[in-house]
Design an enzyme around this catalytic site. Structure first.
Site, PDB file in Angstrom:
ATOM      1  N   ASP A 149      -6.149   8.815  10.051  1.00 28.56           N
ATOM      2  CA  ASP A 149      -4.847   8.366  10.526  1.00 28.56           C
ATOM      3  C   ASP A 149      -4.509   8.895  11.909  1.00 28.56           C
ATOM      4  OD1 ASP A 149      -3.897   6.806   8.266  1.00 28.56           O
ATOM      5  OD2 ASP A 149      -3.927   8.698   7.153  1.00 28.56           O
ATOM      6  N   GLU A 163       0.856  -1.179   0.000  1.00 29.45           N
ATOM      7  CA  GLU A 163       0.000   0.000   0.000  1.00 29.45           C
ATOM      8  C   GLU A 163       0.895   1.232   0.000  1.00 29.45           C
ATOM      9  OE1 GLU A 163      -2.696  -0.090   3.273  1.00 29.45           O
ATOM     10  OE2 GLU A 163      -4.077  -1.467   2.286  1.00 29.45           O
ATOM     11  N   TYR A 202     -11.072  -4.647   2.825  1.00 36.34           N
ATOM     12  CA  TYR A 202     -10.243  -4.219   3.946  1.00 36.34           C
ATOM     13  C   TYR A 202     -11.161  -4.019   5.151  1.00 36.34           C
ATOM     14  CZ  TYR A 202      -6.521  -1.396   6.240  1.00 36.34           C
ATOM     15  OH  TYR A 202      -5.569  -0.892   7.079  1.00 36.34           O
TER      16      TYR A 202
END
Length: 265
Positions: free
Chosen positions: A60, A49, A174
């Site tokens: 994040d 990735e 995912y």
């Protein structure tokens, strides 16, 4: 056969799980991250990735936020990342997923980005902040160029919505293991295996789990209920703990080697 599918087929044949490794492109600079990526691939990463740094990375945690800001300070751009991916593709067949926030991609131009990604050998896009209902803006362009769109689901996704989302999945699904932002955790949710088992029954493509995986032991435990695991913050953190870049690359590669070994058990 597409490269991502080939990886999971190979892992199944070898009776192991896939290791998806996240690296922030351009941290601490583009040249060093290219060397780091080569080392991570050599150490056993099955899928890469490529994290595109962004000024407002809402998904994040502090480790990847810091890495992204450092990459931006070093002058990292999306064209530079794509050029780097093209060089990496000359040396490896490992699938590459462009991991980005939508604004960066939209500013580049989706048609041009898709064409340039194909030229560079990038296999898929993972767009963090485009919800399922808005994929219509992206999917036709990606499909026209043979780029797969990676689907995200989380513990907060209701069952009916999850079924709808994964029915449209490509490459792999995912599964976000925790509620919250990226970052290594001391432990993962007790009901993780239950969620992963249910998701795998629904999904037409392999399921990988990420967010919070901090060690080979955690990776192995998670992989028992998934087709692979994603490790990001723990990889990025090791590199950032070393002032000497060569030492950082070596330490990161050793960590990735341990993760890959744990997924063979």
């Amino acid at each position: 056969m597409k490269r991502i599918q080939a990886v999971f087929d190979k892992c199944k044949t070898e009776q192991r799980k896939a290791l998806v490794a996240y690296v922030t492109a351009g941290n601490p600079d583009l040249s060093t991250s290219e060397k780091l990526i080569d080392a991570v691939i050599d150490a056993g990463a099955d899928i890469l990735e490529l994290g595109v740094p962004f000024s407002d990375p809402m998904a994040d945690g502090p480790v990847i936020q810091k890495a992204g800001l450092q990459a931006l300070k070093a002058g990292t751009t999306l064209p530079g990342i794509i050029a780097m991916a093209g060089r990496i593709r000359q040396r490896t067949a490992v699938p590459m997923v462009l991991f980005s926030y939508y604004n960066v991609m939209l500013s580049y131009g989706l048609e041009k980005l898709a064409a340039d990604c194909v030229t560079a050998g990038i296999d898929a896009w993972l767009i963090v902040d485009v919800p399922f209902e808005e994929r219509v803006e992206v999917k036709p362009i990606a499909a026209q160029h043979g780029i797969e769109l990676i689907t995200l689901v989380s513990p907060a996704t209701p069952p009916q919505r999850m079924a709808k989302i994964v029915a449209d999945a490509e490459g792999f699904v995912y599964y976000i293991t925790v509620k919250g932002v990226t970052g290594a955790r001391a432990e993962l949710p007790a009901d993780l295996s239950e969620h992963l088992n249910a998701l795998r029954l629904l999904s037409p493509v392999p399921v990988v789990a990420g967010f919070g995986i901090a060690s080979p032991e955690m990776a192995a435990m998670t992989a028992r209920h998934a087709d692979g695991v994603v490790v990001g913050s723990a990889i990025v953190r090791i590199m950032d703990q070393h002032d000497d870049r060569a030492s950082g690359i070596a330490a990161t590669a050793e960590f990735v080697r341990g993760l890959a070994a744990a997924l063979k058990a």
